[in-house]
Design a protein around this motif. Structure first.
Motif, PDB file in Angstrom:
ATOM      1  N   THR A  24      -7.662  16.252  24.231  1.00 56.79           N
ATOM      2  CA  THR A  24      -6.921  15.094  24.738  1.00 56.79           C
ATOM      3  C   THR A  24      -6.096  14.474  23.607  1.00 56.79           C
ATOM      4  O   THR A  24      -6.417  14.656  22.421  1.00 56.79           O
ATOM      5  CB  THR A  24      -7.881  14.011  25.272  1.00 56.79           C
ATOM      6  OG1 THR A  24      -8.673  13.529  24.186  1.00 56.79           O
ATOM      7  CG2 THR A  24      -8.781  14.553  26.374  1.00 56.79           C
ATOM      8  N   PRO A  25      -5.077  13.708  23.964  1.00 53.44           N
ATOM      9  CA  PRO A  25      -4.314  12.994  22.930  1.00 53.44           C
ATOM     10  C   PRO A  25      -5.179  12.004  22.151  1.00 53.44           C
ATOM     11  O   PRO A  25      -4.956  11.770  20.977  1.00 53.44           O
ATOM     12  CB  PRO A  25      -3.227  12.268  23.725  1.00 53.44           C
ATOM     13  CG  PRO A  25      -3.101  13.022  25.001  1.00 53.44           C
ATOM     14  CD  PRO A  25      -4.463  13.574  25.284  1.00 53.44           C
ATOM     15  N   GLU A  26      -6.171  11.449  22.824  1.00 52.20           N
ATOM     16  CA  GLU A  26      -7.060  10.498  22.151  1.00 52.20           C
ATOM     17  C   GLU A  26      -7.830  11.167  21.013  1.00 52.20           C
ATOM     18  O   GLU A  26      -8.060  10.569  19.965  1.00 52.20           O
ATOM     19  CB  GLU A  26      -8.042   9.869  23.159  1.00 52.20           C
ATOM     20  CG  GLU A  26      -7.387   8.934  24.160  1.00 52.20           C
ATOM     21  CD  GLU A  26      -6.649   9.666  25.285  1.00 52.20           C
ATOM     22  OE1 GLU A  26      -6.939  10.850  25.564  1.00 52.20           O
ATOM     23  OE2 GLU A  26      -5.752   9.038  25.873  1.00 52.20           O
ATOM     24  N   ASP A  50      -5.502  11.422  18.066  1.00 54.29           N
ATOM     25  CA  ASP A  50      -5.379  10.126  17.396  1.00 54.29           C
ATOM     26  C   ASP A  50      -6.610   9.823  16.548  1.00 54.29           C
ATOM     27  O   ASP A  50      -6.498   9.354  15.413  1.00 54.29           O
ATOM     28  CB  ASP A  50      -5.159   9.011  18.425  1.00 54.29           C
ATOM     29  CG  ASP A  50      -3.785   9.077  19.063  1.00 54.29           C
ATOM     30  OD1 ASP A  50      -2.868   9.674  18.460  1.00 54.29           O
ATOM     31  OD2 ASP A  50      -3.627   8.521  20.169  1.00 54.29           O
ATOM     32  N   GLN A  51      -7.789  10.085  17.094  1.00 50.82           N
ATOM     33  CA  GLN A  51      -9.026   9.821  16.361  1.00 50.82           C
ATOM     34  C   GLN A  51      -9.088  10.686  15.098  1.00 50.82           C
ATOM     35  O   GLN A  51      -9.439  10.196  14.021  1.00 50.82           O
ATOM     36  CB  GLN A  51     -10.238  10.098  17.244  1.00 50.82           C
ATOM     37  CG  GLN A  51     -11.562   9.871  16.533  1.00 50.82           C
ATOM     38  CD  GLN A  51     -12.751  10.234  17.412  1.00 50.82           C
ATOM     39  OE1 GLN A  51     -12.593  10.695  18.535  1.00 50.82           O
ATOM     40  NE2 GLN A  51     -13.936  10.022  16.893  1.00 50.82           N
ATOM     41  N   ARG A 110      -6.652   9.750   7.730  1.00 45.25           N
ATOM     42  CA  ARG A 110      -5.988   8.672   6.971  1.00 45.25           C
ATOM     43  C   ARG A 110      -7.007   7.793   6.259  1.00 45.25           C
ATOM     44  O   ARG A 110      -6.796   7.374   5.121  1.00 45.25           O
ATOM     45  CB  ARG A 110      -5.126   7.821   7.895  1.00 45.25           C
ATOM     46  CG  ARG A 110      -3.840   8.513   8.295  1.00 45.25           C
ATOM     47  CD  ARG A 110      -2.973   7.623   9.142  1.00 45.25           C
ATOM     48  NE  ARG A 110      -1.758   8.311   9.550  1.00 45.25           N
ATOM     49  CZ  ARG A 110      -1.059   8.039  10.633  1.00 45.25           C
ATOM     50  NH1 ARG A 110      -1.454   7.079  11.438  1.00 45.25           N
ATOM     51  NH2 ARG A 110       0.013   8.713  10.918  1.00 45.25           N
ATOM     52  N   ASP A 111      -8.117   7.524   6.944  1.00 40.54           N
ATOM     53  CA  ASP A 111      -9.165   6.697   6.338  1.00 40.54           C
ATOM     54  C   ASP A 111      -9.802   7.400   5.139  1.00 40.54           C
ATOM     55  O   ASP A 111     -10.318   6.741   4.240  1.00 40.54           O
ATOM     56  CB  ASP A 111     -10.249   6.348   7.367  1.00 40.54           C
ATOM     57  CG  ASP A 111      -9.728   5.394   8.439  1.00 40.54           C
ATOM     58  OD1 ASP A 111      -8.665   4.776   8.237  1.00 40.54           O
ATOM     59  OD2 ASP A 111     -10.391   5.284   9.500  1.00 40.54           O
TER      60      ASP A 111
END
Length: 77
Positions: free
Chosen positions: A60-62, A65-66, A72-73
């Motif tokens: 999924t796109p989610e 993103d996660q 990045r974190d």
């Protein structure tokens, strides 16, 4: 010297293949190689069923993103 002639033909009843070309002189000796095309195999699964099905893919796109947020974190500034 060998000269090539490439044609597609349809197999007739009894396995007969006919080749006709003005480039073929009467009485000439020729070698004929027949390559039979295999029928295309169609997958019964729709392409959309493969989304997210292999390692490293996202369903999924989610999830994308996660993953990006986690990457990045993890960066050190």
């Amino acid at each position: 010297m060998l000269n090539g002639l490439r044609q597609q033909a349809i197999v007739k009843t009894g396995g007969v293949v006919e080749i006709s070309s003005p480039e073929l002189p009467a009485g000439a000796t020729v070698e004929v190689i027949v390559l039979l095309e295999s029928p295309a195999k169609h997958s019964e699964k729709p392409l959309s069923s493969f989304i997210g099905s292999v390692k490293g893919s996202f369903a999924t796109p989610e999830e994308v993103d996660q993953f990006i947020r986690q990457e990045r974190d993890a960066w050190e500034f």
